[in-house]
Design a protein around this motif. Structure first.
Motif, PDB file in Angstrom:
ATOM      1  N   THR A 234      -6.360   9.674 -23.393  1.00  0.00           N
ATOM      2  CA  THR A 234      -6.006   8.322 -22.969  1.00  0.00           C
ATOM      3  C   THR A 234      -4.945   8.394 -21.875  1.00  0.00           C
ATOM      4  OG1 THR A 234      -6.459   7.467 -25.181  1.00  0.00           O
ATOM      5  CG2 THR A 234      -5.145   6.078 -23.718  1.00  0.00           C
ATOM      6  N   LEU A 235      -5.284   7.887 -20.700  1.00  0.00           N
ATOM      7  CA  LEU A 235      -4.370   7.919 -19.552  1.00  0.00           C
ATOM      8  C   LEU A 235      -4.266   6.528 -18.946  1.00  0.00           C
ATOM      9  CD1 LEU A 235      -5.604  11.129 -17.647  1.00  0.00           C
ATOM     10  CD2 LEU A 235      -3.652  10.956 -19.207  1.00  0.00           C
ATOM     11  N   ASP A 236      -3.075   6.198 -18.478  1.00  0.00           N
ATOM     12  CA  ASP A 236      -2.915   4.985 -17.679  1.00  0.00           C
ATOM     13  C   ASP A 236      -3.381   5.219 -16.255  1.00  0.00           C
ATOM     14  OD1 ASP A 236      -1.624   3.264 -19.663  1.00  0.00           O
ATOM     15  OD2 ASP A 236       0.071   4.646 -19.502  1.00  0.00           O
ATOM     16  N   VAL A 237      -3.036   6.391 -15.706  1.00  0.00           N
ATOM     17  CA  VAL A 237      -3.375   6.706 -14.321  1.00  0.00           C
ATOM     18  C   VAL A 237      -3.808   8.169 -14.212  1.00  0.00           C
ATOM     19  CG1 VAL A 237      -2.586   6.762 -11.928  1.00  0.00           C
ATOM     20  CG2 VAL A 237      -1.649   5.053 -13.482  1.00  0.00           C
ATOM     21  N   LEU A 259     -12.738   3.823  -8.054  1.00  0.00           N
ATOM     22  CA  LEU A 259     -11.338   4.064  -7.713  1.00  0.00           C
ATOM     23  C   LEU A 259     -10.578   2.744  -7.664  1.00  0.00           C
ATOM     24  CD1 LEU A 259     -11.680   6.692  -4.846  1.00  0.00           C
ATOM     25  CD2 LEU A 259     -10.679   7.098  -7.088  1.00  0.00           C
ATOM     26  N   LYS A 260      -9.395   2.743  -8.251  1.00  0.00           N
ATOM     27  CA  LYS A 260      -8.557   1.549  -8.213  1.00  0.00           C
ATOM     28  C   LYS A 260      -7.673   1.516  -6.976  1.00  0.00           C
ATOM     29  CE  LYS A 260     -10.166  -0.053 -12.057  1.00  0.00           C
ATOM     30  NZ  LYS A 260     -11.195   0.948 -12.355  1.00  0.00           N
ATOM     31  N   GLY A 261      -7.673   2.612  -6.217  1.00  0.00           N
ATOM     32  CA  GLY A 261      -6.888   2.592  -4.991  1.00  0.00           C
ATOM     33  C   GLY A 261      -6.735   3.970  -4.392  1.00  0.00           C
ATOM     34  N   VAL A 286     -15.956   2.172   1.896  1.00  0.00           N
ATOM     35  CA  VAL A 286     -16.557   2.301   0.564  1.00  0.00           C
ATOM     36  C   VAL A 286     -15.872   1.382  -0.441  1.00  0.00           C
ATOM     37  CG1 VAL A 286     -17.439   4.626   0.944  1.00  0.00           C
ATOM     38  CG2 VAL A 286     -15.121   4.337   0.071  1.00  0.00           C
ATOM     39  N   ASN A 287     -15.170   0.377   0.075  1.00  0.00           N
ATOM     40  CA  ASN A 287     -14.580  -0.689  -0.749  1.00  0.00           C
ATOM     41  C   ASN A 287     -13.550  -0.187  -1.761  1.00  0.00           C
ATOM     42  OD1 ASN A 287     -16.180  -2.775   0.470  1.00  0.00           O
ATOM     43  ND2 ASN A 287     -17.915  -2.072  -0.757  1.00  0.00           N
ATOM     44  N   VAL A 288     -12.767   0.812  -1.360  1.00  0.00           N
ATOM     45  CA  VAL A 288     -11.658   1.283  -2.196  1.00  0.00           C
ATOM     46  C   VAL A 288     -10.368   0.667  -1.662  1.00  0.00           C
ATOM     47  CG1 VAL A 288     -10.299   3.294  -2.908  1.00  0.00           C
ATOM     48  CG2 VAL A 288     -12.802   3.449  -2.787  1.00  0.00           C
ATOM     49  N   PRO A 289      -9.603  -0.040  -2.501  1.00  0.00           N
ATOM     50  CA  PRO A 289      -8.351  -0.639  -2.019  1.00  0.00           C
ATOM     51  C   PRO A 289      -7.377   0.438  -1.546  1.00  0.00           C
ATOM     52  CG  PRO A 289      -8.940  -1.485  -4.204  1.00  0.00           C
ATOM     53  CD  PRO A 289      -9.844  -0.335  -3.926  1.00  0.00           C
ATOM     54  N   VAL A 290      -6.723   0.198  -0.438  1.00  0.00           N
ATOM     55  CA  VAL A 290      -5.687   1.112   0.050  1.00  0.00           C
ATOM     56  C   VAL A 290      -4.348   0.617  -0.481  1.00  0.00           C
ATOM     57  CG1 VAL A 290      -4.540   2.071   2.074  1.00  0.00           C
ATOM     58  CG2 VAL A 290      -7.020   1.716   2.104  1.00  0.00           C
ATOM     59  N   LEU A 291      -3.749   1.407  -1.367  1.00  0.00           N
ATOM     60  CA  LEU A 291      -2.484   1.010  -1.996  1.00  0.00           C
ATOM     61  C   LEU A 291      -1.319   1.114  -1.030  1.00  0.00           C
ATOM     62  CD1 LEU A 291      -3.004   2.815  -5.420  1.00  0.00           C
ATOM     63  CD2 LEU A 291      -3.384   0.402  -4.902  1.00  0.00           C
ATOM     64  N   ASP A 370       3.144  -1.378  -9.723  1.00  0.00           N
ATOM     65  CA  ASP A 370       3.098  -2.838  -9.636  1.00  0.00           C
ATOM     66  C   ASP A 370       1.738  -3.322  -9.146  1.00  0.00           C
ATOM     67  OD1 ASP A 370       5.690  -2.905 -10.524  1.00  0.00           O
ATOM     68  OD2 ASP A 370       6.586  -3.243  -8.543  1.00  0.00           O
ATOM     69  N   GLN A 371       1.101  -2.557  -8.247  1.00  0.00           N
ATOM     70  CA  GLN A 371      -0.222  -2.949  -7.748  1.00  0.00           C
ATOM     71  C   GLN A 371      -1.309  -2.719  -8.791  1.00  0.00           C
ATOM     72  OE1 GLN A 371      -1.238  -2.095  -3.556  1.00  0.00           O
ATOM     73  NE2 GLN A 371       0.670  -0.927  -3.470  1.00  0.00           N
ATOM     74  N   LEU A 372      -1.044  -1.831  -9.757  1.00  0.00           N
ATOM     75  CA  LEU A 372      -2.044  -1.509 -10.787  1.00  0.00           C
ATOM     76  C   LEU A 372      -1.789  -2.224 -12.105  1.00  0.00           C
ATOM     77  CD1 LEU A 372      -2.242   2.380 -10.283  1.00  0.00           C
ATOM     78  CD2 LEU A 372      -3.851   0.665  -9.408  1.00  0.00           C
ATOM     79  N   LYS A 373      -0.787  -3.090 -12.145  1.00  0.00           N
ATOM     80  CA  LYS A 373      -0.369  -3.686 -13.417  1.00  0.00           C
ATOM     81  C   LYS A 373      -1.522  -4.337 -14.170  1.00  0.00           C
ATOM     82  CE  LYS A 373       4.604  -4.523 -13.332  1.00  0.00           C
ATOM     83  NZ  LYS A 373       5.683  -5.512 -13.135  1.00  0.00           N
ATOM     84  N   GLY A 374      -2.342  -5.108 -13.467  1.00  0.00           N
ATOM     85  CA  GLY A 374      -3.432  -5.794 -14.138  1.00  0.00           C
ATOM     86  C   GLY A 374      -4.417  -4.826 -14.754  1.00  0.00           C
ATOM     87  N   VAL A 375      -4.700  -3.729 -14.060  1.00  0.00           N
ATOM     88  CA  VAL A 375      -5.651  -2.734 -14.544  1.00  0.00           C
ATOM     89  C   VAL A 375      -5.091  -2.005 -15.750  1.00  0.00           C
ATOM     90  CG1 VAL A 375      -6.918  -0.642 -13.946  1.00  0.00           C
ATOM     91  CG2 VAL A 375      -6.629  -2.456 -12.247  1.00  0.00           C
ATOM     92  N   ILE A 376      -3.825  -1.563 -15.637  1.00  0.00           N
ATOM     93  CA  ILE A 376      -3.205  -0.800 -16.715  1.00  0.00           C
ATOM     94  C   ILE A 376      -3.006  -1.666 -17.957  1.00  0.00           C
ATOM     95  CG2 ILE A 376      -1.128   0.460 -17.388  1.00  0.00           C
ATOM     96  CD1 ILE A 376      -0.872   1.305 -14.443  1.00  0.00           C
ATOM     97  N   ALA A 377      -2.604  -2.912 -17.756  1.00  0.00           N
ATOM     98  CA  ALA A 377      -2.354  -3.804 -18.873  1.00  0.00           C
ATOM     99  C   ALA A 377      -3.628  -4.111 -19.654  1.00  0.00           C
ATOM    100  CB  ALA A 377      -1.719  -5.111 -18.386  1.00  0.00           C
ATOM    101  N   ALA A 378      -4.781  -4.088 -18.926  1.00  0.00           N
ATOM    102  CA  ALA A 378      -6.047  -4.417 -19.572  1.00  0.00           C
ATOM    103  C   ALA A 378      -6.619  -3.251 -20.346  1.00  0.00           C
ATOM    104  CB  ALA A 378      -7.057  -4.884 -18.514  1.00  0.00           C
ATOM    105  N   ALA A 379      -6.055  -2.075 -20.129  1.00  0.00           N
ATOM    106  CA  ALA A 379      -6.626  -0.863 -20.766  1.00  0.00           C
ATOM    107  C   ALA A 379      -6.252  -0.815 -22.245  1.00  0.00           C
ATOM    108  CB  ALA A 379      -6.093   0.381 -20.062  1.00  0.00           C
TER     109      ALA A 379
END
Length: 379
Positions: A234-237, A259-261, A286-291, A370-379
Motif C-alpha cells: 500500500t503506497l500513497d505515491v 499517471l497522476k502527474g 498523452v494527457n499526463v498532468p505536468v505537476l 498538495d496537487q495530489l491531495k484529492g487522489v491520495i485522500a481517495a485511496a
C-alpha cells in the motif's frame, strides 16, 4: 542452484510456435542470458505476426520461471517489419481452414482500433504514480527523484521508488543498496526497503558494470514487469525515475499506468530548457498532468566562502514554467554536499535532514503533495 542456458533451451523445446514447431527450431530466439538465477532473452518475429506470438511469449516466460533455480525471468517480444516488406492484405479462407499465422490485420476487430491509453490499469494498492523526467541526461534527475521521494516520505506519505532507467540505473548507488529482491509465494518481487522507501530497480537484478544492450520492446517488457510483478503493498505515491528523453520507456509508462502527474527536471541554460520543453510537450500529448518544473543545479554556492555563482545561468526554468503555464516547484543548488551524499548512498535529505537542501526538497514535495491531495485522500 544456478540455472544454465541448456536448461532454458530444454524447457523451450516444449513450447510450440503458432505454426506448431518447437520454439527452439523456429529461428526466433535471441541469445539467452542466464546468470545467478536471472534469465533474459527475446523472441524476434515479423511485425505482421506479433499478435499471434504474444501468447507464446507469455507461455515461454512462465515456463522459464518455473525452472528450479530461476528467480527472475524476462522474455520480450521484438517485432520488426522486414526490409522492403509491406503489410500483407488479409486473405479469405474457407470456414475452419487456416494457413499458418494470420497477419495482425486479420486479428483486428472491424471497428477502429482502440486508443493505446485503453491499456491503462491501476497498480493495486498504489494511489498515485508520478514520473520524474527530463528531456536529456546529466541534469541530476535521479538524485532529484531520490531526494524528492524522501521529502514526500518525511511529510508522512507512504512512498515507493521505481528506477525505470533501464540503460543507466542509478538508484542502487544513490541508496547504497546492492541486495537481490526476494520473491513472494506468488513469485512477485519484493521491493527492497531503505530510508522508509520501497525501492525497485533493474540494477538490483544485473551487475553494475553490465551493459544493457536491449531493443525497445525488451525495455518496455522490463518496465511492465517492474510495475506489475512487484509486491508494492500500500503506497500513497510511487515515484518513477524515468530515463532521459521521450522514447519507449516514457510511452510504455503513460500507456499502461494512469499517471497522476509528471515532474520535469532541468538546469537553467537554454540547451537544457529546449529538451525539457520537449519532455513537457510529450506528457501533454498523452494527457499526463505536468505537476511542475524543478530547476536543478540552479546556482553554485561555495562551501568555503558562501559566495554564489550562476554557472549555468539562473532562472531559466522559472521563466519557462511561467511561459508554459505550469507550476515552478523550486530551485536546487549545485552543491558539494548533495553530490557527496549521493555518491555515498546517503542522500542529503537523510544525511542532513535539518539542512537547507533537505528543506528545499521537502518544500517541493509539499507542493506536489498538495496537487495530489484529492487522489491520495481517495485511496
Amino acid at each position: 542452484m544456478s540455472v544454465t542456458q541448456q536448461q532454458v533451451l530444454d524447457t523451450l523445446k516444449k513450447i510450440r510456435s503458432p505454426r506448431g514447431m518447437a520454439l527452439t527450431e523456429a529461428n526466433v530466439l535471441s541469445a539467452i542470458a542466464a546468470s545467478d538465477g536471472k534469465v533474459f532473452f527475446s523472441i524476434n518475429v515479423d511485425a505482421n505476426e506479433a499478435r499471434a506470438w504474444e501468447g507464446v511469449r507469455a507461455e515461454a516466460e512462465a515456463a522459464v520461471r518455473a525452472i528450479a533455480g530461476v528467480s527472475t525471468a524476462l522474455v520480450a517480444l521484438t517485432a520488426e517489419r522486414r526490409p522492403g516488406a509491406a503489410a500483407p492484405a488479409p486473405q479469405r479462407h474457407a470456414p475452419g481452414h487456416t494457413h499458418g499465422v494470420q497477419p495482425v490485420s486479420a486479428h483486428r476487430p472491424p471497428q477502429s482500433p482502440a486508443s493505446p491509453m485503453s491499456r491503462q490499469a491501476e497498480i493495486p494498492g498504489v494511489a498515485a504514480v508520478i514520473a520524474v523526467a527530463s528531456g536529456k541526461g546529466g541534469v541530476g534527475k535521479s538524485t532529484t527523484a531520490v531526494n524528492l521521494a524522501l521529502g514526500l516520505s518525511d511529510l508522512g506519505l507512504r512512498v515507493g521508488l521505481l528506477d525505470a532507467d533501464i540503460y543507466g540505473p542509478s538508484i542502487p548507488r544513490l541508496t547504497g543498496l546492492h541486495e537481490k529482491p526476494e520473491l513472494t509465494e506468488e513469485r512477485k518481487m519484493i521491493p527492497l526497503q531503505r530510508f522508509g522507501l520501497s525501492i525497485m530497480s533493474i540494477g538490483f537484478l544485473v551487475e553494475e558494470d553490465t551493459a544493457m544492450i536491449w531493443r525497445g520492446p525488451m525495455v518496455m517488457s522490463a518496465i511492465n514487469q517492474m510495475l506489475r510483478d512487484v509486491a508494492w503493498g500500500t503506497l500513497d505515491v510511487l515515484v518513477v525515475d524515468m530515463p532521459p528523453g521521450t522514447g519507449d520507456a516514457q510511452l510504455t509508462l503513460a500507456q499502461n499506468v494512469p499517471l497522476k502527474g509528471a515532474v520535469i527536471i532541468s538546469t537553467p541554460q537554454d540547451l537544457s530548457l529546449i529538451d525539457a520543453r520537449r519532455g513537457l510537450a510529450m506528457f501533454r500529448k498523452v494527457n499526463v498532468p505536468v505537476l511542475g518544473i524543478i530547476e536543478n543545479m540552479s546556482y553554485f554556492q561555495c562551501p568555503h566562502c558562501g559566495s554564489r555563482s550562476d554557472i549555468f545561468g539562473h532562472g531559466g526554468a522559472r521563466h519557462e514554467a511561467e511561459r508554459l503555464g505550469v507550476p515552478f516547484l523550486g530551485e536546487i543548488p549545485l552543491h558539494m554536499a548533495i553530490r557527496e551524499t549521493s555518491d555515498s548512498g546517503h542522500p542529503v535529505v537523510i544525511s542532513d535532514p535539518r539542512g537547507t537542501h533537505a528543506a528545499a526538497y521537502r518544500a517541493i514535495g509539499s507542493a506536489i503533495r498538495d496537487q495530489l491531495k484529492g487522489v491520495i485522500a481517495a485511496a
